[in-house]
Structure formats: structure tokens, C-alpha cells
Write a protein that holds these residues in place. Structure first.
Motif, PDB file in Angstrom:
ATOM      1  N   TRP A 162     -26.838 -18.363  18.898  1.00 16.99           N
ATOM      2  CA  TRP A 162     -26.581 -17.955  20.287  1.00 16.99           C
ATOM      3  C   TRP A 162     -25.106 -17.623  20.489  1.00 16.99           C
ATOM      4  CZ3 TRP A 162     -23.862 -19.564  24.602  1.00 16.99           C
ATOM      5  CH2 TRP A 162     -24.282 -19.048  25.834  1.00 16.99           C
ATOM      6  N   ARG A 200     -22.612 -13.823  20.991  1.00 18.40           N
ATOM      7  CA  ARG A 200     -21.649 -13.619  22.069  1.00 18.40           C
ATOM      8  C   ARG A 200     -20.220 -13.530  21.552  1.00 18.40           C
ATOM      9  NH1 ARG A 200     -26.176 -15.143  23.377  1.00 18.40           N
ATOM     10  NH2 ARG A 200     -27.094 -14.786  25.450  1.00 18.40           N
ATOM     11  N   ALA A 206     -27.538 -24.152  24.378  1.00 20.61           N
ATOM     12  CA  ALA A 206     -27.235 -22.797  24.862  1.00 20.61           C
ATOM     13  C   ALA A 206     -27.389 -22.700  26.364  1.00 20.61           C
ATOM     14  CB  ALA A 206     -28.136 -21.796  24.152  1.00 20.61           C
ATOM     15  N   GLY A 207     -28.356 -23.395  26.919  1.00 11.45           N
ATOM     16  CA  GLY A 207     -28.562 -23.342  28.361  1.00 11.45           C
ATOM     17  C   GLY A 207     -27.386 -23.880  29.143  1.00 11.45           C
ATOM     18  N   ASP A 208     -26.668 -24.845  28.571  1.00 10.37           N
ATOM     19  CA  ASP A 208     -25.497 -25.383  29.246  1.00 10.37           C
ATOM     20  C   ASP A 208     -24.339 -24.385  29.254  1.00 10.37           C
ATOM     21  OD1 ASP A 208     -26.729 -27.947  29.618  1.00 10.37           O
ATOM     22  OD2 ASP A 208     -26.331 -28.370  27.495  1.00 10.37           O
ATOM     23  N   ALA A 217     -24.661 -20.978  29.028  1.00  8.40           N
ATOM     24  CA  ALA A 217     -24.994 -19.659  29.573  1.00  8.40           C
ATOM     25  C   ALA A 217     -24.214 -19.311  30.838  1.00  8.40           C
ATOM     26  CB  ALA A 217     -26.497 -19.568  29.824  1.00  8.40           C
ATOM     27  N   ALA A 258     -20.835 -18.017  29.899  1.00  8.61           N
ATOM     28  CA  ALA A 258     -20.885 -16.688  29.283  1.00  8.61           C
ATOM     29  C   ALA A 258     -20.977 -15.598  30.332  1.00  8.61           C
ATOM     30  CB  ALA A 258     -22.068 -16.613  28.320  1.00  8.61           C
ATOM     31  N   GLY A 259     -21.629 -15.906  31.469  1.00 12.12           N
ATOM     32  CA  GLY A 259     -21.760 -14.914  32.528  1.00 12.12           C
ATOM     33  C   GLY A 259     -20.494 -14.730  33.339  1.00 12.12           C
TER      34      GLY A 259
END
Length: 469
Positions: free
Chosen positions: A231, A235, A254-256, A258, A261-262
Motif C-alpha cells: 500500500w 503511494r 493502511a486504513g489508518d 489513508a 494520504a488524501g
């Protein structure tokens, strides 16, 4: 025959009557030895009694494959009486340390003197008693040194693991500090927003404090690292195979990441993630070094308490502390398959005892139990009070001790261990410490699957010179 005045001036022969002196002069022969000559060899059967009237003898004892110096005996002195009377081969080698003059008594002459001359017989038996005690002390000292060597080897092994962990953590910490410095410069250059850095800082502190040395399932851990590595690689994060394990170990998925990253550019996100990974790694290494140093401190503390360093020989002690210190010191022998169950009566009073000596009792019994179980089994230690005594029971589930040899367990030099593994003094030492030093009692009961050694110590410890209630 040379002048025998030196012989008759010895306390051993001074009380002989003129007739006895004349008889002895006609039945004794003389031997002259040059420096380095051997009078008697270790293992030789002694058939005569010797009196050194001039010079000195050197006494040697074979230990393993070497001759070890044991004693120096100067004239006038008697040689060989103990072996001659007992019929046991000489346990020492006697050599001339200088030019020597020796008088030789045939066995019949020696025995007649024992029967007819009371001062002679008293002096001979006093001499034998002193030498037996000295030899006994020598053997016991060797046994204690052997036990100390075994403990030292075990402690070295135990200390090696945490010491290696501290060294490893320190080495990687130096590398990580360099990496952290690089990431800080990149973070500054990429202008990561201050609020994001504050969030990451709080996050790393929270994750680092929550993450402990709790082992995780290796397969799941590897899967989490692989997913996170893929993941962050997508990026644009450099060296994802180094970053992902640090994040996954802290429970970060990865959910933490994300939302970050946005909010950040690819360069900013890469810098922020690398800084977070380096910070977590440095915290983890610090924790590892702290745990290793703590383990070393525990072992050293236990060893100091075990030997009662810097304390008087006689102490008021909690019997359980001594047992626990012993278990800590012997952990190297127990940790691979022996389950220790404790059934302690914590209400027991403190005892006035020779602490380090009593710990040697626990060491000998536990060591024998571990050997009997071949390193795998259950060891139960129970303490309780019976009348005016404290009782310690140490039970193992090994194969047991054959009934026919149980009465001999506490005899000196008796052992059931293979040749070279035991010299049969451990339980004899335990018996002496418990019975002779503390006025206690020690016994054993054994059957297949259950062997119990029971040590009984009086609450009023007269042998130790103190009183415990």
C-alpha cells in the motif's frame, strides 16, 4: 643405624621406656631420599609406616589428568598411618622436597607400638583425625567450586541473551538515529504542515506506549506487513520493506494512513511515513534495551541475594526469597521444559539462618530433580508449618529413586549419576547444612512418578546461634 635421638625427642616416641627404645632401634630401618625422589605413589598399597626426621615432603593429589600440589610436611612428621591401618590405597603422592632422612617401621612393629604405647597411639589417631578432616574439607571445597562453576556457566548463558539484546538494540538505534535525522530534513524541505506533524507525533507516542512485547501470530504479522508494504509502495514511499514492519508492529494499518494520504502530496506523505516509522523503530529499540538491561539487573540482584553478599553469615530471612533466588539462578536449567508450581505459606515467620548455605541446599535438591526429570516435567515446591518447625517440600515427577538405595542418599560420595556427572557430595553437603548447622532434619520419599525431599528447619534455630519466632 644412625643416631635415633631425633626420633625419641618427638612427642610420638618420648614416652617410650628404655627397653622399648632399645627394641625399636633394633626393628627400624633407615632410608635416605634425594630431592625429587618419590616415597609413595597415589593408589599404592601402604605396607610400612614412615617417620621423616630430616628434610621435608611435598604432597601431591591427582585432579583429572594433572598432579596438583596439596601440602608441605616438614620433619618431624609421620607418613602413611591412615592408609596402613585402613588398608585403603594411598590417596596422595609423597615426594622429597629436599634431601630427606626417613625411618621405616614394618607393619608388625607399628601395630605393636599402637598396642603397647598409649602416647604413640593417641598421637597417631589425632594425626589421622586431623588429616581426614583436612582431606574432607578439600573434597567439600572442590564440590562447592564445581557447583559454583556450573552456576557460573548457567549465569553466563542467561546473561548473554539480554546482553546481546542490549547490544543489538544499541547498534540498530545508532542507525535509526541517522535515518531519523535524514527524514527530519526531508519533512522540513517538503513543508509537511505543522498540524499533521503534531498529529503524527501524538500518534507515534500513543502507538509506542500501547505497543508492548506481546507476541503476535507470526503468519498474521507477515500478512499485515506485506499488505502495508504494497500500500505505501503504491503511494511513492521509499524502502517500503523497511517502513512497513515498524508500522505494522505498532498496529498501524493502511486504513489508518489513508486520511493522511488524501491530505498530503506524495513527497510529503512519503516523508511523514518515513519519519513515523523511524520514530516508532527508535522507541521499540529503546524498549528492547530497557527490557534487556532490566533482565540483567534482575539476574545480578538474584545472584547477590543468593550468595548474601555484603551481609553477615547469619541473617533473618524469608525462606521463600531464598528459594526464589535459587530458581532465578537455576533458570537456565529449568526453562526448557520444567514447570515450577509454588505452594507457599506466606504467613511463615522469618528464620535466623545461614542464608547462602541454605540456598545451597535448595540448589542441590533442585539440580538433582532437574537431572532426574531429564529437563522435562513438573517441579512442586511447598512450604508450611508443622509445630515449631518450617517444612520445605520439593517434589518432582521423575522416575523415582530405587528403594534399595534410598537409605544411602545422604552418604558421602554416593551418587546415582553417570560417571563424571556427579561425585556424590551434593546431598551430603545438604545434610550437613540442615542437620549440623541448623539443627534441622532432611529426608526423602520416592516412588515412580513422585520423589519428595523434605527439609525441616526449627523456628528456634539453636544451631545458627539465633532465635526465630
Amino acid at each position: 643405624m644412625s643416631d635415633l635421638r631425633a626420633l625419641f625427642e618427638m612427642p610420638l616416641f618420648a614416652a617410650l621406656s628404655p627397653e622399648q627404645r632399645q627394641w625399636l632401634a633394633g626393628n627400624v630401618s633407615e632410608l635416605e631420599l634425594a630431592k625429587g625422589d618419590v616415597l609413595l605413589h597415589e593408589g599404592e598399597q601402604v605396607t610400612r609406616h614412615y617417620v621423616l626426621v630430616e628434610g621435608e615432603f611435598l604432597v601431591w593429589k591427582r585432579v583429572g589428568s594433572q598432579q596438583v600440589f596439596d601440602d608441605r610436611r616438614q620433619a618431624p612428621v609421620c607418613i602413611g598411618e591412615a592408609s596402613l591401618l585402613s588398608g585403603i590405597p594411598l590417596p596422595l603422592t609423597i615426594t622429597a622436597g629436599s634431601d630427606c632422612r626417613v625411618l621405616v617401621f614394618p607393619e608388625p612393629v607399628f601395630r605393636k607400638l599402637l598396642m603397647d604405647c598409649e602416647p604413640f597411639s593417641k598421637m597417631i589417631f589425632r594425626s589421622m583425625f586431623a588429616r581426614i578432616n583436612a582431606y574432607d574439607t578439600f573434597i567439600l571445597g572442590r564440590e562447592k567450586l564445581a557447583a559454583l562453576g556450573t552456576l557460573a556457566a548457567g549465569l553466563a548463558h542467561e546473561l548473554n541473551n539480554p546482553a546481546a539484546a542490549v547490544a543489538r538494540a544499541a547498534h540498530h538505534a545508532r542507525e535509526t538515529v541517522g535515518t531519523l535525522g535524514d527524514t527530519v530534513r526531508v519533512v522540513i524541505d517538503s513543508a509537511v504542515p505543522a498540524d499533521v506533524m503534531g498529529e503524527l507525533d501524538a500518534w507515534s507516542a500513543r502507538r509506542a506506549s500501547a505497543a508492548g512485547p506481546v507476541p503476535q501470530d507470526p503468519l498474521r504479522q507477515n500478512e499485515a506487513e506485506d499488505r502495508l508494504s504494497d500500500w505505501v509502495s503504491e503511494r511513492g514511499v521509499a524502502t517500503p520493506w523497511l517502513v512497513a514492519p515498524c508500522l505494522a508492529a505498532a498496529g498501524i494499518a493502511a486504513g489508518d494512513l489513508a486520511p493522511l494520504a488524501g491530505r498530503l502530496t506524495s513527497v510529503q506523505f512519503s516523508a511523514a511515513i518515513r519519519w513515523l516509522a523511524a520514530t516508532l523503530e527508535l522507541g521499540s529499540l529503546a524498549d528492547e534495551a530497557w527490557r534487556g538491561a532490566g533482565r540483567i539487573s534482575e539476574i545480578v540482584k538474584a545472584m547477590k541475594a543468593y550468595s548474601y553478599m555484603d551481609q553477615a553469615p547469619l541473617q533473618e530471612v524469608d525462606i521463600h526469597e531464598g528459594i526464589e533466588d535459587t530458581l532465578m539462578i537455576m533458570r537456565y536449567k529449568l526453562k526448557h521444559g520444567i514447570m515450577v508450581t509454588r505452594d507457599y505459606d506466606r504467613a511463615l515467620p522469618r528464620l535466623s539462618v545461614y542464608g547462602s548455605e541454605l540456598n545451597q541446599v535448595w540448589t542441590n535438591i533442585i539440580d538433582n530433580a532437574a537431572d532426574a526429570m531429564d529437563g522435562r516435567g513438573d517441579l512442586t515446591i511447598r512450604t508450611h508449618r508443622e509445630g515449631d518447625s518450617v517444612v520445605v517440600e520439593i517434589t518432582d515427577d521423575g522416575p523415582g529413586i530405587p528403594l534399595e538405595i534410598q537409605p544411602r542418599l545422604f552418604e558421602p560420595f554416593f551418587t546415582t549419576k553417570p560417571l563424571g556427572k556427579g561425585c556424590g557430595l551434593g546431598l551430603d553437603i545438604a545434610y550437613r547444612i540442615v542437620v549440623n548447622r541448623h539443627n534441622g532434619a532432611i529426608s526423602a520419599e520416592s516412588q515412580p512418578g513422585k520423589t519428595t525431599f523434605r527439609v525441616r528447619l526449627p523456628l528456634v534455630s539453636q544451631g545458627a546461634g539465633g532465635v526465630s519466632r
